[in-house]
Write an enzyme that holds these catalytic residues in place. Structure first.
Site, PDB file in Angstrom:
ATOM      1  N   PRO A   2       0.835  -1.207   0.000  1.00 35.53           N
ATOM      2  CG  PRO A   2      -0.838  -1.595   1.568  1.00 35.53           C
ATOM      3  CD  PRO A   2       0.476  -2.124   1.089  1.00 35.53           C
ATOM      4  CD  GLU A   3       2.923   2.943  -4.429  1.00 34.79           C
ATOM      5  OE1 GLU A   3       2.832   4.110  -4.852  1.00 34.79           O
ATOM      6  OE2 GLU A   3       3.379   2.013  -5.118  1.00 34.79           O
ATOM      7  CG  HIS A  91      -2.822 -14.561   8.147  1.00 37.93           C
ATOM      8  ND1 HIS A  91      -1.703 -15.167   8.683  1.00 37.93           N
ATOM      9  CD2 HIS A  91      -3.162 -15.283   7.049  1.00 37.93           C
ATOM     10  CE1 HIS A  91      -1.378 -16.214   7.939  1.00 37.93           C
ATOM     11  NE2 HIS A  91      -2.247 -16.315   6.958  1.00 37.93           N
ATOM     12  NE  ARG A 114       2.606 -11.057   0.509  1.00 35.46           N
ATOM     13  CZ  ARG A 114       2.958 -10.652  -0.707  1.00 35.46           C
ATOM     14  NH1 ARG A 114       4.024  -9.883  -0.859  1.00 35.46           N
ATOM     15  NH2 ARG A 114       2.263 -11.003  -1.754  1.00 35.46           N
ATOM     16  NE  ARG A 159      19.663  11.966  -3.700  1.00 39.52           N
ATOM     17  CZ  ARG A 159      18.640  11.955  -2.827  1.00 39.52           C
ATOM     18  NH1 ARG A 159      18.376  13.032  -2.097  1.00 39.52           N
ATOM     19  NH2 ARG A 159      17.911  10.871  -2.688  1.00 39.52           N
TER      20      ARG A 159
END
Length: 278
Positions: A2-3, A91, A114, A159
């Protein structure tokens, strides 16, 4: 994983069920996930009122008078608000039981197959929240006023890494993960392999605008659902239906018809159009 949009969708989903409610109990069903659960959480939170919810990057923040509960969904986690007594699933590792709503007691339940998620506590006696070890190195929020093309240009002059990797690092701008970095670079017409220091201010202005617009659109559409993410109400996001490049390797570009390319950058898949992204 998830972002930012998925975490913001989660925050907006849980907020009405948590804010101004009193914690009745905390249930820990294992010692921890990515990191150990604070064993004192039940004693710390029982009887305490939740003041507000927030988000910093991909971290959900639940604010109390005496500290902040920090929740991370990891790779496969999601939160659901459920009636008390809802049967457990495999879970289901953490419950925050709250009272005070029109439907009585409800459960905020963390499901994480997970086990890369996290539930941590930062008390006010531990110092300022922004100095927490998981938060102190995070860059600016892309949907807030401090984010701009000028910032990206200024912070990337030294960078030499590819711009895609710089976006994912999170130390300049936070929360732009793999999916939305690919989509934003496509919209801005920037090749993901370009060294960050070689991109002009004008192109960074376009990139900052693309990041803001794409993240905002993804939030409205409930985020992206590729594998594990579902919202608090059990629904899937549908932003993935509008992808231009992500997960479309070999498919004709929606703009020019050239097959979308897929490469590996930092062990993550990058998708781009070699014609549209110079």
């Amino acid at each position: 994983m998830p972002e930012l949009p998925e975490v913001e969708v989660t925050r907006r989903g849980v907020a009405p069920h948590l804010e101004d409610r009193v914690v009745e109990d905390v249930v820990l069903r294992r010692e921890g996930l990515r990191w150990p659960f604070p064993p004192e959480l039940p004693a710390l939170l029982a009887g305490r009122r939740i003041l507000s919810t927030g988000r910093r990057g991909k971290y959900l923040l639940i604010h109390f008078e005496h500290g902040v509960l920090i929740v991370h969904l990891g790779m496969s986690g999601h939160l659901r608000v459920l009636p008390e007594g809802t049967p457990l699933k495999t879970h289901d590792h953490f419950d925050l039981i709250v009272s005070g709503g029109p439907d009585g007691r409800q459960v905020l339940r963390l499901h994480d197959p997970r086990r890369f998620g996290a539930v941590l506590w930062h008390g006010h006696d531990d110092g300022e929240l922004h100095q927490h070890v998981l938060l102190r190195a995070l860059g600016v929020e892309p949907l807030e006023d401090g984010f701009s093309g000028a910032l990206l240009h200024r912070e990337t002059r030294k960078r030499s890494a590819p711009i895609k990797q710089v976006l994912l690092s999170g130390d300049i701008v936070v929360g732009v993960g793999n999916i939305y970095a690919c989509e934003s670079l496509f919209r801005a017409g920037i090749n993901p392999k370009t060294a960050a220091s070689r991109i002009s201010r004008a192109r960074y202005d376009k990139l900052a605008e693309a990041i803001r617009d794409i993240l905002a659109a993804a939030i409205v559409q409930g985020g992206s659902t590729l594998r594990d993410f579902i919202a608090v109400n059990g629904q899937s996001g549908y932003f993935q239906q509008t992808y231009f490049v992500y997960d479309r390797a070999g498919v004709p570009c929606r703009n020019c018809g050239t097959p979308v390319r897929q490469i590996k950058q930092g062990q993550r898949s990058t998708f781009y159009c070699a014609v549209c992204q110079r």
